[in-house]
Design a protein around this motif. Sequence first.
Motif, PDB file in Angstrom:
ATOM      1  N   VAL A  88     -10.236 -14.692   1.498  1.00 30.23           N
ATOM      2  CA  VAL A  88     -10.659 -13.449   2.157  1.00 30.23           C
ATOM      3  C   VAL A  88     -12.151 -13.492   2.465  1.00 30.23           C
ATOM      4  O   VAL A  88     -12.967 -13.766   1.578  1.00 30.23           O
ATOM      5  N   ASP A 133      -3.002  -5.855  -6.209  1.00 31.41           N
ATOM      6  CA  ASP A 133      -2.989  -4.422  -5.860  1.00 31.41           C
ATOM      7  C   ASP A 133      -1.556  -3.895  -5.909  1.00 31.41           C
ATOM      8  O   ASP A 133      -1.306  -2.758  -6.306  1.00 31.41           O
ATOM      9  N   ASN A 137      -3.621  -0.934  -0.482  1.00 31.96           N
ATOM     10  CA  ASN A 137      -2.477  -1.784  -0.808  1.00 31.96           C
ATOM     11  C   ASN A 137      -1.640  -1.188  -1.949  1.00 31.96           C
ATOM     12  O   ASN A 137      -0.411  -1.153  -1.880  1.00 31.96           O
ATOM     13  N   LEU A 177      -1.645 -12.300  -0.715  1.00 29.43           N
ATOM     14  CA  LEU A 177      -2.668 -11.302  -0.347  1.00 29.43           C
ATOM     15  C   LEU A 177      -2.251  -9.913  -0.836  1.00 29.43           C
ATOM     16  O   LEU A 177      -1.208  -9.398  -0.452  1.00 29.43           O
ATOM     17  N   LEU A 187     -11.110   1.778  -1.699  1.00 29.68           N
ATOM     18  CA  LEU A 187     -11.324   1.311  -0.324  1.00 29.68           C
ATOM     19  C   LEU A 187     -10.046   1.184   0.516  1.00 29.68           C
ATOM     20  O   LEU A 187      -9.034   0.665   0.059  1.00 29.68           O
ATOM     21  N   GLY A 202      -5.532  -2.823   4.705  1.00 30.70           N
ATOM     22  CA  GLY A 202      -5.954  -3.585   3.536  1.00 30.70           C
ATOM     23  C   GLY A 202      -6.879  -2.763   2.657  1.00 30.70           C
ATOM     24  O   GLY A 202      -7.131  -1.589   2.913  1.00 30.70           O
ATOM     25  N   GLY A 203      -7.394  -3.409   1.627  1.00 32.97           N
ATOM     26  CA  GLY A 203      -8.218  -2.715   0.635  1.00 32.97           C
ATOM     27  C   GLY A 203      -7.359  -2.484  -0.595  1.00 32.97           C
ATOM     28  O   GLY A 203      -6.169  -2.180  -0.475  1.00 32.97           O
ATOM     29  N   CYS A 250      -9.313  -0.555   4.296  1.00 39.78           N
ATOM     30  CA  CYS A 250      -9.941  -1.337   5.350  1.00 39.78           C
ATOM     31  C   CYS A 250      -8.856  -1.945   6.233  1.00 39.78           C
ATOM     32  O   CYS A 250      -7.670  -1.638   6.076  1.00 39.78           O
ATOM     33  N   HIS A 305     -14.782 -10.880   3.612  1.00 42.53           N
ATOM     34  CA  HIS A 305     -14.823  -9.416   3.761  1.00 42.53           C
ATOM     35  C   HIS A 305     -16.095  -8.966   4.453  1.00 42.53           C
ATOM     36  O   HIS A 305     -17.199  -9.265   3.995  1.00 42.53           O
ATOM     37  N   SER A 328     -11.457  -7.356   6.772  1.00 38.47           N
ATOM     38  CA  SER A 328     -11.358  -8.647   6.088  1.00 38.47           C
ATOM     39  C   SER A 328     -10.660  -9.643   6.991  1.00 38.47           C
ATOM     40  O   SER A 328      -9.591  -9.344   7.544  1.00 38.47           O
TER      41      SER A 328
HETATM   42  C1  FRU Z   1      -6.705  -7.713  -1.407  1.00 38.77           C
HETATM   43  C2  FRU Z   1      -7.707  -6.898  -0.629  1.00 38.77           C
HETATM   44  C3  FRU Z   1      -7.542  -7.029   0.854  1.00 38.77           C
HETATM   45  C4  FRU Z   1      -8.903  -6.624   1.314  1.00 38.77           C
HETATM   46  C5  FRU Z   1      -9.826  -7.194   0.240  1.00 38.77           C
HETATM   47  C6  FRU Z   1     -10.975  -6.280  -0.028  1.00 38.77           C
HETATM   48  O1  FRU Z   1      -6.832  -7.483  -2.782  1.00 38.77           O
HETATM   49  O2  FRU Z   1      -7.620  -5.536  -0.989  1.00 38.77           O
HETATM   50  O3  FRU Z   1      -6.505  -6.257   1.409  1.00 38.77           O
HETATM   51  O4  FRU Z   1      -9.212  -7.090   2.545  1.00 38.77           O
HETATM   52  O5  FRU Z   1      -9.034  -7.328  -0.915  1.00 38.77           O
HETATM   53  O6  FRU Z   1     -11.768  -6.750  -1.078  1.00 38.77           O
END
Ligand code: FRU
Length: 320
Positions: free
Chosen positions: A121, A280, A56, A276, A22, A51-52, A24, A123, A108
């Motif tokens: 978070v 990742d 990341n 945050l 993902l 993000g995602g 986002c 989402h 998010s």
């Molecule tokens: C952090 C993240 C954020 C994202 C969310 C999606 O691990 O990847 O960047 O908004 O988790 O689940």
Amino acid sequence: MGAIEGQKTALVEKGNILLVGLCCIDEVNIVKKYPNEDSETRIFEKYLTLGGNVANSAVVARQLTSQVQVCASLPIANPQLTALLDAAKIDTTLSIPRTDPKTEVPVSTCILNETAGSRTVFHYRGNLPEIEADEFVRRVVKDEVLSKVGWIHFEGRNFDHLETMMQKVREWRHGNSRQEPVISVEFEKIRDFNYFERLTQHADVIFMSKDFAKNKGWGDAGAAIEALKKEHAKAASSDASNLKVICPWGEQGVYGQANGDIIHVPAEKVNVVDSLGAGDCFIGACIWALWNGYEFPKALEIANHVAATKCAQRGLQNLN
Ligand code: FRU
């Protein structure tokens, strides 16, 4: 001095790192104290960022090598997401474009409490379709693409299609008598976690979060690693001794097992201001380090250090 300055090895030619999952937009709101429900709180800083999990990890890996590609479901009519990906210099040519202008970008809303170092978070998934296994196979599982990929990592989501994707890559590798791409997967999300049994057999490297392990009822990283190894061994095609399992375990640090004893890398003590995407970030740095030829314990150490450096600063920049 950057997080891993002086540790890079000379580049030899190898296939790219391809991350599947993902992308986002994160709308980050910074507060001094996490609010109580039904109260009003002052946000003292806010910004939009990429993000995602996969985005990341890619942002971090991209700071360490230019050979990073992302395969994500991408609503091409959204200029914001495209601009963020371009700014991070992430190659999205293997992504699946969503051309319907009504396709939404997942967003998010992230609350960062700088005092406690926590991140919360919310989402919004929206209507963005996940990648279908067929689409993935058409785009990625072909000689001209996979022969140029050294490592393929799958975010643990989209479980109805993920098993086929991993299996097809493995079959391609087998059919071409190749060791690469190395296949890794992340077990993080605790919804749908019963899929792990089916995915474990197709992976060479598994990243498992502490939350995931705890929710499976494994009390510590050792038990979790054992369980995954056992599951992997059940598959007729697998050689369990080749599986690498990596478990970041919060304030205890990281545990991992390649083909020997379990290794433990203690957590670095830092003042956490922004966690945050730290997991990742760990994955992006660890994949890079293993892909780049570092020994397993050294790769865990590097990833641990990059993730700690990230926690002590805002955002995912300047981690090279
Ligand atoms: C952090 C993240 C954020 C994202 C969310 C999606 O691990 O990847 O960047 O908004 O988790 O689940």
